[in-house]
Design an enzyme around this catalytic site. Sequence first.
Site, PDB file in Angstrom:
ATOM      1  CG  ASP A 484      -1.802   1.140   1.368  1.00 54.92           C
ATOM      2  OD1 ASP A 484      -2.287   1.593   0.323  1.00 54.92           O
ATOM      3  OD2 ASP A 484      -2.024   1.626   2.481  1.00 54.92           O
ATOM      4  CG  ASP A 844      -1.324   1.889   6.835  1.00 53.19           C
ATOM      5  OD1 ASP A 844      -1.804   1.706   5.705  1.00 53.19           O
ATOM      6  OD2 ASP A 844      -1.209   3.016   7.340  1.00 53.19           O
ATOM      7  CG  ASP A 848      -4.206  -1.956   2.821  1.00 54.86           C
ATOM      8  OD1 ASP A 848      -4.449  -1.724   1.625  1.00 54.86           O
ATOM      9  OD2 ASP A 848      -3.602  -1.164   3.561  1.00 54.86           O
TER      10      ASP A 848
END
Length: 1201
Positions: A484, A844, A848
Amino acid sequence: MGENPDKNHSAQLNQGEENEMDIFGYKTHSCRKALCVAGYILSCGALWLLFYWKPEWDVWVNCIRCSLEEADIVLLRTTDEFQIYSRKTVTWISVSAFIKSRSDYAATAEEDSIFSKAIMKPSFQVKTIQVQKIRYVWNIYAKQFQKVGALEDHHTCSAIHEKFGSGLTSNEQNVRKVICGPNTIDVPVIPVWKLLIKEVLNPFYVFQLFSVCLWFAEDYMEYATAIIIMSLLSVFLTVYDLRQQSIKLHRLVESHNNIMVTVCRNKEGFQEMESHHLVPGDMLVLKEGKTLLPCDAILISGQCTVNESMLTGESIPVTKTHLPQADNFKPWKMYCAEDYKKHVLFCGTEVIQTKADDRGVVKAVVLRTGFNTAKGDLVRSILYPKPMNFKLYRDALRFLLCLIAFAAIGMIYTVCVFALNGEETGEVVKKALDVITIAVPPALPAALTTGIIYTQQRLKKKGIFCISPQRINMCGQLNLICFDKTGTLTEDGLDLRGLLPSERNCFQDIHSFPCSLPWGPVFRAMAVCHSLIVWEGKIQGDPLDVKMFEATNWVIDDSRRHQIEGQGSTHATVVRPGPKATTVPVEEITIVHQFPFSSSLQRMSVIAQEIGGDRQVFTKGAPEIVVMLCKAETVPSNFASKLLLYTAQGFRVIGLACKSLQAGKPSTALTREEVESDLTFLGLLIMENRLKRETKPVLEELSAARIRSVMVTGDNIQTAITVAKNAGMISPTHRVILVEANEVPGSFSASITWKPLEENKTEDCRRLEDDSQTEQRIRMALASGQYHFAMSGKSYQIVAQHFRHLLPKLLLNGTVFARMSPGQKSSLVEEFQKLDYFVGMCGDGANDCGALKVAHAGISLSEQEASVASPFTSRTPSIACVPELIREGRAALVTSFCMFKYMALYSTIQYLGVLLLYWQLNSFGNYQFLFQDLAITTVIGMTMSFTGAYPKLVPYRPPSQLVSPPLLLSVVLNILFSLGMQIFGFVVVQEQPWYSKTDIHSACLSMNNHTENSSSSLGLHGVRDGAQEQTDNGYKSYENTTVWLLSTINCLIVALVFSKGKPFRQPIYTNYVFILVLIGQLGICLFLMFADIDDLYSKMDLVCTPTTWRISMVMMLAVTLAVSFLVEEAVIENRPLWLLLKKTFRYHSKSHYKKLKHILEQDSAWPPLNETFFSDSVTITIEGNTGGHSNPTFDSSEDSL
């Protein structure tokens, strides 16, 4: 006994879902049942044990096939590659107590409800099964089992408001409660006796029990006792660990099982009751103050701010808005699309603030209860983890089967030798069975487990926590990591760099912060267009919102009730100038209504009102999305170039827009589409998102190790490309090709276009370059494979739907995936896995979670000790944990192979030695077995795994399977060396001049003129004649002493040779404990070889041999060590040699991505440049300068996802 299901006999449960299963109907047969019970008794429980391990056999033997409607037993089979079976009994629930008349029944539930379709008339009973804590009922009309405990998906938004807006009647609630069961996530603490029985019935421990019984029958008491103690210790440790996990899980969920809630009863008003009575469809009233949610619920009035950190690991409060009263025929989830979660309050989360609207109270309809909830689903994923498909574990089973086959050959040999020599049948059977316990090492599972435990402890010391230990070995195979961007590669916080205001469709001069901003629409937008709250005295919310709001120097006051639009009193957020704010002409602005940020829509909006003023809409989001909602005449003509200017420098750019609302409809009645249209473009907010200090070195390390890095972000594509370049994901010399896919309006086809992205150069420089030079430069880069694809989530979705054949080719060089929704992130990870990549995901945020779960190794960067969404959690919020995990995974994998090889060799060495001695009707003595099994192998098994990971990541991975040529060759050659040495010793000792078959003291008598000591006077047997003297156990012989000493020290040799160091583990000398253990064991073995102490030799069943023979044995061992070490280093570990052999024999990898890469290298037409393909395969070439600065994302009519 396989299945051949007909239509009525079988069906699918949870079709299309992750936990999809085949279900088969069976009916118990009394005669079969009776025969099975007789079989259990006659087999002393062995048949029952077999059925316990194989429940499908139990059902096939005990029951007869029937339709699911008639079934009283169902057999379930997972539809994945593992095809795991389970057996469930059908139960009946009566609801007649609540339905006393037909009118009661009519009022119980609507006709389209599963509750009315499940009740059988006239008995008023419901047929149910319980699978993995979820209850399923038999739908009489659909003739299938359906899940209960959740509101049906077919309800429309308006239907939810109408049917459940007033609450259920008491009768409806009672019937639903009986059918659905209590609203609890009940994880009882499993009793110790149950855990013990389950653990002891493991096939491995049953084999241990068989071995122990056999050893007791052979008077091999000491090792049998040692194995019992070790097994009990192992069982108790496992049971203790499982018990602790059970207690921890129980404590995690018990707090939510009994909460007092207020519900609205139809015709009866509000009622207080315990949360375990809640059912789907109940009307829940949320009061002010903090509340733990005991179920999943759809918000139908008011607004809530929720802390979802328990589910997502993100501590940022989330704003929830009520479900719109849309009057259409679409089911509510489909109508809300990916944003349906914005209206759902999830079980286990905490409501920290409620804001009532003009309807008075905040109300929510219960959506799911018990284990059907989001929290229940997480708990179930812990209770019933998905089995891992890893070659190592499949090969381990094959390895054990090979050893059993090996043992079977030994058994035949043993029976032949002993039977031909006239041994008693009982002795022959014992000796034959003993071969199995020698050939199959009983300590293998324990030895493999210790390696994983040590790795887990090392990771914990480095701040990486693991809730799925079996995935550690998988980390050693990772060759692609998805990252990410925000908060993972870049800092979580943002710095406000500037504001580019727009007036009368022209950009003004940039305003730099921290200078104060003049009063105007842009200032108002920055002050109100957010979802911030004051929680525990601090402003909480998205870091971007916090930075933007702090720049205004205003403050939030959300503690008061306010009169709005004459609609009555409501709880709203108010912003007003703070002590440091510049003077402005308003006292305060009230945020009347919010449309929270949506990942799929890529924007958020608020309706705000000044005192005595009109209501205004303020929108902020992705610039390319915001401009599509604005009036064309308000958007500057140079918008695309200005946006590109900032995104190309890696800045995060946010678009701002506003409009005034006419009086009329109340704010709560307005739809998002009405609010977010015909806006006036206000300008661009420019924020800097700096790379984390660790990002670039980590990505460089992964690149050097040939591990692909891919960026998967929700941010702008140009910003993502710039960050990827700055981070080193894309080399400065490599080319970026933008892939844009669009659906062709008015048809079912789509188009896909490839455009090269040129470096940011000035117009003058660009004009100086010739078109052909640019084309040639790009082509050279492409020919050498130095290119990367970048695409948006929308393009990814269209490619997946319309250009499925192109997707693998694009993924092979795809590096940047921008504007990706959470669902697309998960899909991308799965697509990479289909190409045979071992995929890691590092993120995080809440968006996700799905990708973290589906990846081979999901790594969550969270301050919490362990995130339930991810197998691995790093306390340090940086990607430095990724190479650390790969290093440890590689070391753990290599350790597993070392243990397998060592255990295979140890059992084979012992097996060969025993079979050699069986030739003379001899064997090893009990203490000889005990020394090899306990003092040598068990200690080595426990200390070999201490070796840590090598600090440098090399550009290749360890093998992923046991059945690989180098590994097999290593095992086979070492078996041959051991066999050769033992046969050589066995044969040569018989050729010695001092050798005697009958006199075991002949060697020392002839050499040392030694007289026989009466205390050590033991009868001597070469070949026994059946009648054994009491003073001799029959094991002592020159062959026994020679073979035992050679085989024992040979175990130490293979332990040393197989203990791999570089390139995946630290050098063996760094494992001090293991080295000391080997030195100590070698010292004891050499002492036994040269000591010549009568009492010791008598106990160990050894005989005295001349010193020259002992030296000869040492020389044989030294030669074996030298040859074994040389072969291991020069052949087995010689990577260039194996690569040469692969090339010579034209071996090509079976991995899908490598095959595809090889094909594309031969294809000169790939990748196509400045071309557009349509889904009907028509190709057109784009006219124009290839050197131009073009970004299709900015000038496309990109629809909201």
